[in-house]
Enzyme design. Structure first.
Site, PDB file in Angstrom:
ATOM      1  N   GLU A 250     -41.436   3.869  16.341  1.00  0.00           N
ATOM      2  CA  GLU A 250     -41.308   5.142  17.047  1.00  0.00           C
ATOM      3  C   GLU A 250     -41.047   6.281  16.079  1.00  0.00           C
ATOM      4  OE1 GLU A 250     -38.599   5.462  20.318  1.00  0.00           O
ATOM      5  OE2 GLU A 250     -38.911   3.371  20.878  1.00  0.00           O
ATOM      6  N   LYS A 252     -39.094   9.358  14.643  1.00  0.00           N
ATOM      7  CA  LYS A 252     -37.655   9.661  14.656  1.00  0.00           C
ATOM      8  C   LYS A 252     -37.486  11.180  14.659  1.00  0.00           C
ATOM      9  CE  LYS A 252     -33.320   8.366  12.419  1.00  0.00           C
ATOM     10  NZ  LYS A 252     -32.624   9.627  12.495  1.00  0.00           N
ATOM     11  N   ARG A 257     -28.943  13.809  20.272  1.00  0.00           N
ATOM     12  CA  ARG A 257     -29.034  12.610  21.112  1.00  0.00           C
ATOM     13  C   ARG A 257     -28.584  12.991  22.513  1.00  0.00           C
ATOM     14  NH1 ARG A 257     -28.308   6.839  19.478  1.00  0.00           N
ATOM     15  NH2 ARG A 257     -28.993   5.680  21.307  1.00  0.00           N
ATOM     16  N   GLU A 302     -33.871  12.035  22.580  1.00  0.00           N
ATOM     17  CA  GLU A 302     -33.487  13.031  21.583  1.00  0.00           C
ATOM     18  C   GLU A 302     -34.122  14.359  21.979  1.00  0.00           C
ATOM     19  OE1 GLU A 302     -31.608  11.916  18.927  1.00  0.00           O
ATOM     20  OE2 GLU A 302     -31.817  13.489  17.411  1.00  0.00           O
ATOM     21  N   PHE A 342     -36.551   7.650  24.668  1.00  0.00           N
ATOM     22  CA  PHE A 342     -36.959   6.412  23.999  1.00  0.00           C
ATOM     23  C   PHE A 342     -36.381   5.165  24.647  1.00  0.00           C
ATOM     24  CE2 PHE A 342     -33.863   8.651  21.201  1.00  0.00           C
ATOM     25  CZ  PHE A 342     -32.772   7.806  21.337  1.00  0.00           C
ATOM     26  N   LYS A 422     -34.095   1.947  11.020  1.00  0.00           N
ATOM     27  CA  LYS A 422     -34.642   3.265  10.684  1.00  0.00           C
ATOM     28  C   LYS A 422     -35.149   3.303   9.246  1.00  0.00           C
ATOM     29  CE  LYS A 422     -30.003   4.884   9.787  1.00  0.00           C
ATOM     30  NZ  LYS A 422     -28.873   5.663  10.228  1.00  0.00           N
TER      31      LYS A 422
HETATM   32  P1  AMP Z   1     -29.105   8.142  12.279  1.00  0.00           P
HETATM   33  O1  AMP Z   1     -28.358   9.259  12.956  1.00  0.00           O
HETATM   34  O2  AMP Z   1     -29.772   8.529  11.006  1.00  0.00           O
HETATM   35  O3  AMP Z   1     -28.263   6.891  12.178  1.00  0.00           O
HETATM   36  O4  AMP Z   1     -30.311   7.728  13.238  1.00  0.00           O
HETATM   37  C1  AMP Z   1     -30.131   7.326  14.550  1.00  0.00           C
HETATM   38  C2  AMP Z   1     -30.332   8.507  15.471  1.00  0.00           C
HETATM   39  O5  AMP Z   1     -31.693   8.900  15.486  1.00  0.00           O
HETATM   40  C3  AMP Z   1     -30.064   8.192  16.910  1.00  0.00           C
HETATM   41  O6  AMP Z   1     -28.691   8.313  17.187  1.00  0.00           O
HETATM   42  C4  AMP Z   1     -30.888   9.229  17.665  1.00  0.00           C
HETATM   43  O7  AMP Z   1     -30.100  10.381  17.878  1.00  0.00           O
HETATM   44  C5  AMP Z   1     -31.964   9.616  16.685  1.00  0.00           C
HETATM   45  N1  AMP Z   1     -33.342   9.278  17.119  1.00  0.00           N
HETATM   46  C6  AMP Z   1     -34.392  10.096  16.972  1.00  0.00           C
HETATM   47  N2  AMP Z   1     -35.510   9.530  17.403  1.00  0.00           N
HETATM   48  C7  AMP Z   1     -35.190   8.309  17.869  1.00  0.00           C
HETATM   49  C8  AMP Z   1     -35.935   7.236  18.441  1.00  0.00           C
HETATM   50  N3  AMP Z   1     -37.254   7.311  18.628  1.00  0.00           N
HETATM   51  N4  AMP Z   1     -35.262   6.103  18.768  1.00  0.00           N
HETATM   52  C9  AMP Z   1     -33.914   6.016  18.582  1.00  0.00           C
HETATM   53  N5  AMP Z   1     -33.172   7.004  18.045  1.00  0.00           N
HETATM   54  C10 AMP Z   1     -33.797   8.140  17.676  1.00  0.00           C
END
Ligand code: AMP
Length: 590
Positions: A250, A252, A257, A302, A342, A422
């Site tokens: 997916e 990102k 969020r 998001e 998502f 991720k």
């Molecule tokens: P991180 O903050 O770098 O740990 O990444 C996780 C965050 O990415 C999640 O808490 C979401 O807010 C955001 N996010 C953005 N796109 C997505 C997606 N397609 N699936 C899940 N999380 C996403």
């Protein structure tokens, strides 16, 4: 239970230095409480009135509390101020002043924990014209009726200083013991907590309904589910391998969020920190009402600002401008949001978290055929090349990277698991990711820093398994003068005499502080060091940071992160091994 008993448990908690001892005291406390007191005791012990999504704040500044103590004791505000400066702790000051006060206790009636809690709720609920005086009066009445020891905690509570350093995991362990006689039931309790984000409710359920109530715990609309989090891996190959050769990839999005709850026309939107942020998004609320084809639903997604003309996503620095209290309508015009959903966790009365991801995704496509609400972009990948191409394409579109998702996985609430992995733009360089660390102590300034009486921080990671904070670095650079003043002021309020029980450290800072605040740190490299306890696990070396510095020029303290959301020890260990692989790889290239 009488409030005076609770206060004496807090005195005990305050004096212990081991987490196990802490669990014992808490267990004893919960056992002594009546079932209808347990939830309030959990809130009070965590220094809050309710779970974060209820957004209930005391609304009492230090000066108001000083005035209440003055009214209750017959001393002047100046006297209180002086004692407070001397003690550095308003609770302690109130206790001492009460001891000296010649005014008799207002009544000899002893009050119960629930009475104190209810009064505090009333104080919080009082708003509008004249509310300041009413609040002061209510608190003054409580202080007047208190013994000196009770006064200490009655005063700390509305100042948000009554956090006994007890984390969620510690409360859950103690609840497990009262429910079943041992600590093993903690994981079921954690599941229940993940479904409702309300520790008080979980406590009440086990106290009133026992094991059965916890096993039958259900999702409740308008109580947020604790969000699922993503793990990280540095390459497409490793991601696919972990996903058994096939996954959904997916896009990102780097925005806010949003967990959306809808029932009929009623809509609420919760943040990643589980706060009710509905007021920020009137445009999204309207879109949910119009565009979601379901009577009741919980969605995860998001929100990101999008420029319709250029068809570009805006970077987070732009989207963040939507976070405001005033002028929301103008900003909506200027900066409309798109919501990329998502996940779907609940639909028309049914728990969807337990269904496989690919099915949830199908469902999302069926219930969202919107203009503002969209399903996140994705492809199914079976080769690293496909994954990489999609990653590059996402970056070109101004996105942050991708998140790979395991096709058969359930929605895993409240945890970082490998069912979501991720890959972010910044991963390629060594340690280009920042760390969110917990402040556990600080050092006095020397040399040019002497005038600020602040010379740096002692910072720690969160070890989730041990529910402890393990030191990783002393941070001495990157601070602006304003940040030094801000930090010193905030930390002075949470100074403690000895190392807090949930802190594991070999370094002795000039002052210990309760683990309450998170800062974002950048470093060049993760190294091994005998000085720090992060990931030491009984061995000789822990992990440490090379050239650590504070990030950002605004507020140093990350108000949006709780200490349990800080970078974990496990993440540091993973970052360390990825960094090693990156550097080995680059050597081979040379
Ligand atoms: P991180 O903050 O770098 O740990 O990444 C996780 C965050 O990415 C999640 O808490 C979401 O807010 C955001 N996010 C953005 N796109 C997505 C997606 N397609 N699936 C899940 N999380 C996403």
């Amino acid at each position: 239970m009488l409030f005076k008993e609770l206060a004496s448990y807090y005195e005990q908690l305050d004096s212990v230095s081991s987490r196990l001892k802490m669990i014992e005291i808490l267990t004893e406390l919960f056992k002594r409480a009546k079932p209808d007191e347990v939830s309030n005791i959990v809130y009070i012990t965590q220094g809050v009135l309710a779970p974060p999504f209820e957004g209930i704040e005391f609304g009492m500044a230090e000066k108001m509390v000083e005035e209440a103590i003055a009214i209750a004791t017959g001393f002047t505000k100046g006297d209180i101020e002086k004692e407070y400066k001397k003690q550095g702790d308003m609770g302690k000051a109130a206790q001492l002043i009460k001891e000296k006060s010649k005014l008799k206790r207002l009544s000899s009636k002893e009050f119960a924990v629930n009475e104190v809690y209810e009064t505090m709720r009333k104080i919080a609920a009082t708003s509008g014209e004249g509310s300041k005086d009413t609040k002061i009066k209510m608190l003054a009445n409580l202080v007047a009726a208190s013994t000196p020891l009770e006064a200490k905690y009655v005063v700390k509570y509305p100042l948000n200083e009554l956090r006994m350093g007890v984390g969620d995991a510690t409360v859950l362990e103690a609840l497990s013991v009262i429910g079943t006689g041992d600590r093993k039931f903690k994981s079921e309790l954690e599941n229940a907590y993940n479904l409702c984000s309300d520790l008080g409710l979980v406590a009440e359920s086990i106290a009133k309904g026992g094991e059965k109530a916890i096993r039958n715990f259900k999702i409740t609309l308008f109580k947020p589910i604790r969000p699922s989090l993503a793990e990280r891996l540095p390459t497409a190959e490793e991601i696919l391998e972990k996903m058994h050769g096939k996954c959904e990839v997916e896009q990102k999005y780097d925005g806010f969020r949003c967990q959306i709850h809808k029932q009929g026309h009623r809509v609420k939107i919760f943040s990643r920190r589980l706060e009710d942020t509905t007021h920020m998004y009137p445009d999204l609320v309207e879109a949910v009402q119009k565009e979601v084809k379901a009577e009741s639903v919980i969605l995860d997604g998001e929100a990101i600002a999008y420029n319709e003309k250029t068809q570009e996503f805006l970077p987070f620095q732009e989207t963040i401008q939507r976070k405001r209290k005033h002028g929301i309508e103008e900003k909506i015009e200027e900066m409309p949001l798109k919501l990329f959903a998502f996940d779907v966790m609940y639909l028309n009365g049914e728990n969807y978290m337990v269904r496989p991801y690919h099915e949830r995704r199908e469902t999302l496509r069926k219930i969202l055929k919107g203009y503002t609400l969209l399903v996140s972009g994705s492809i199914t990948a079976t080769t690293p090349k496909q994954l990489e191409n999609y990653f590059e394409e996402s970056i070109e579109n101004g996105l942050e990277g991708i998140i790979a998702k395991e096709l058969n996985a359930q929605y895993i609430a409240g945890a970082r698991k490998f069912s979501w992995i991720k890959l972010k733009r910044s991963y390629k360089g060594a340690l280009s990711d920042t760390l969110d660390l917990v402040i556990v102590g600080y050092f006095l300034g020397r040399g040019t820093r002497a005038e600020f009486k602040f010379g740096g921080l002692l910072c720690a990671t969160y070890n989730k398994k041990r529910d402890m904070f393990e030191t990783i670095s002393r941070i001495g650079s990157g601070f602006t003068e304003k940040q030094m003043v801000e930090l010193k002021e905030a930390l002075d309020k949470i100074k403690v005499k000895a190392k807090p029980p949930r802190v594991d450290s070999l370094v002795e800072p000039d002052f210990w502080v309760s683990p309450r605040y998170v800062v974002t740190i950048k470093a060049d490299e993760i190294t091994k060091s005998p000085m720090h306890t992060c990931g030491r696990d009984g061995g000789e070396f822990g992990y440490a940071l090379r050239f650590p510095r504070l990030v950002g020029e605004e507020e140093a303290i990350r108000k949006d992160k709780s200490v349990e959301e800080a970078t974990t020890t496990k993440e540091v260990i993973e970052m360390y091994s990825q960094q090693k692989r990156v550097s080995v790889g680059s050597q081979e290239e040379n």
